[in-house]
Design an enzyme around this catalytic site. Sequence first.
Site, short mmCIF file in Angstrom:
data_model
loop_
_atom_site.label_atom_id
_atom_site.label_comp_id
_atom_site.label_asym_id
_atom_site.label_seq_id
_atom_site.Cartn_x
_atom_site.Cartn_y
_atom_site.Cartn_z
N LYS A 114 52.48 -18.33 30.22
CA LYS A 114 53.06 -18.02 28.91
C LYS A 114 52.97 -19.21 27.96
O LYS A 114 52.74 -19.03 26.77
CB LYS A 114 54.53 -17.60 29.07
CG LYS A 114 54.70 -16.21 29.65
CD LYS A 114 56.16 -15.78 29.57
CE LYS A 114 56.35 -14.37 30.12
NZ LYS A 114 57.78 -13.98 30.13
N LYS A 197 46.20 -4.07 33.19
CA LYS A 197 47.42 -3.26 33.29
C LYS A 197 47.90 -2.87 31.90
O LYS A 197 47.64 -3.57 30.92
CB LYS A 197 48.50 -4.00 34.08
CG LYS A 197 49.12 -5.18 33.38
CD LYS A 197 50.42 -5.60 34.08
CE LYS A 197 51.28 -6.38 33.08
NZ LYS A 197 52.68 -6.49 33.44
N LYS A 200 52.55 -4.21 26.64
CA LYS A 200 52.85 -4.14 25.20
C LYS A 200 51.91 -5.02 24.40
O LYS A 200 51.75 -4.83 23.21
CB LYS A 200 54.31 -4.49 24.92
CG LYS A 200 54.77 -5.83 25.41
CD LYS A 200 56.25 -6.03 25.08
CE LYS A 200 56.83 -7.24 25.79
NZ LYS A 200 57.19 -6.97 27.20
P1 ADP Z 1 54.77 -6.02 29.54
O1 ADP Z 1 53.79 -6.31 30.65
O2 ADP Z 1 54.36 -4.89 28.68
O3 ADP Z 1 55.12 -7.28 28.78
P2 ADP Z 1 57.26 -6.40 30.90
O4 ADP Z 1 56.70 -7.65 31.48
O5 ADP Z 1 58.35 -6.53 29.89
O6 ADP Z 1 56.10 -5.53 30.28
O7 ADP Z 1 57.72 -5.49 32.10
C1 ADP Z 1 58.99 -4.93 32.30
C2 ADP Z 1 58.96 -4.20 33.62
O8 ADP Z 1 57.98 -3.18 33.63
C3 ADP Z 1 58.65 -5.10 34.82
O9 ADP Z 1 59.46 -4.69 35.90
C4 ADP Z 1 57.20 -4.82 35.11
O10 ADP Z 1 56.88 -5.02 36.46
C5 ADP Z 1 57.06 -3.36 34.71
N1 ADP Z 1 55.71 -3.11 34.20
C6 ADP Z 1 55.18 -3.58 33.04
N2 ADP Z 1 53.92 -3.16 32.87
C7 ADP Z 1 53.62 -2.40 33.96
C8 ADP Z 1 52.47 -1.68 34.38
N3 ADP Z 1 51.36 -1.64 33.63
N4 ADP Z 1 52.52 -1.00 35.55
C9 ADP Z 1 53.63 -1.01 36.32
N5 ADP Z 1 54.75 -1.68 35.98
C10 ADP Z 1 54.77 -2.37 34.83
NA NA Z 2 54.80 -9.01 30.89
#
Ligand code: ADP
Ligand code: NA
Length: 330
Positions: A114, A197, A200
């Site tokens: 990050k 994956k 956002k």
């Molecule tokens: P992002 O990757 O969009 O920034 P976050 O890191 O805020 O999302 O993830 C919040 C939760 O959602 C975590 O528990 C993460 O493991 C799950 N998560 C995020 N993206 C995925 C994905 N593509 N597939 C499965 N779980 C996900």
């Molecule tokens: Na993330």
Amino acid sequence: ARRPRLLSGIQPTADSFHLGNYLGAVRHWVAMQEDHEAFYCVVDLHAITVAQDPAVLRERTRRAAAQLLALGIDPSRSALFVQSHVPEHAQLAWVLNCITGFGEASRMTQFKDKSLKQGADRASVGLFTYPVLQAADILLYQTDVVPVGEDQRQHLELTRDLAGRFNTSFGPTLRVPAPHIVKDTAKILDLQDPTAKMSKSAQSPAGLVELMEEPNRAAKKFRSAVTDTGREIVFDPEHKPGVSNLLTIHAALSGRSVDDLVAAFDGKGYGDLKKDLAAVFVEFASPIQERVRQYLDDPAQLDKILGEGAVKARAVASATLAAVYDRIGF
Ligand code: ADP
Ligand code: NA
């Protein structure tokens, strides 16, 4: 015997959850509240480790809570609360910061990733100690299990190390949680780039499906999802990640098994699967969006739920913090 205690949190860093958040996290939270004493937390303290607009943060925190409720978090069973409403999180985090080694914290790979993205000089000290705050979140509730994805394994290990270290130095105080890596959680992939994956921070907005987006717009994204040049609908994540991702999402939203879907689409083409999935999403999301709107349109009710959640959380958190303070000589 008490039900095993569980804690999990989600950051209010977007206007809407996306399908990865729901299928990879929140869906499991809903299921696990049946046989766990669950604490679910909108982690706004974590959200300010990067620059935030106050009005946006406030709005997103409420939207996150409303979405959790609409998706099935039951505030009469589980404690649903906002992290900053429970000051013990920040208080325990300070104590834990003081028993965390600088080198130990420096080894956290998520910070490295990050901070590289932001430029090392712009990354905050808060972002650096983010995993320590996460440890405080978990240890405050004497948590037994923490459902996290593989990407959080290192932070959970740090949590276990810190609990063990505190107990060794000051006497048994904090429960050492068992790692609960959610293995059956398939990663939900980007619809336009099925090698990445869903996130956002997606390259193309067409690759990301948000829970709260206009259903017809989302349907269009499913219909134009990237797949391979083959024809046969089979579940083969390695060689056919795009099609397999669509099957995974369909199965989760429709409640059917992947095998059942593969059989049902035998002899049909990718277009049929995409069209069907688009319809499944609209049917899934529409009533949820309606319930989210109801929660957002009744701020007093949402405040009441979150207030009661914070009271439930504080009952446990304040007892843990009092024990910790006593142990360290406060
Ligand atoms: P992002 O990757 O969009 O920034 P976050 O890191 O805020 O999302 O993830 C919040 C939760 O959602 C975590 O528990 C993460 O493991 C799950 N998560 C995020 N993206 C995925 C994905 N593509 N597939 C499965 N779980 C996900
Ligand atoms: Na993330």
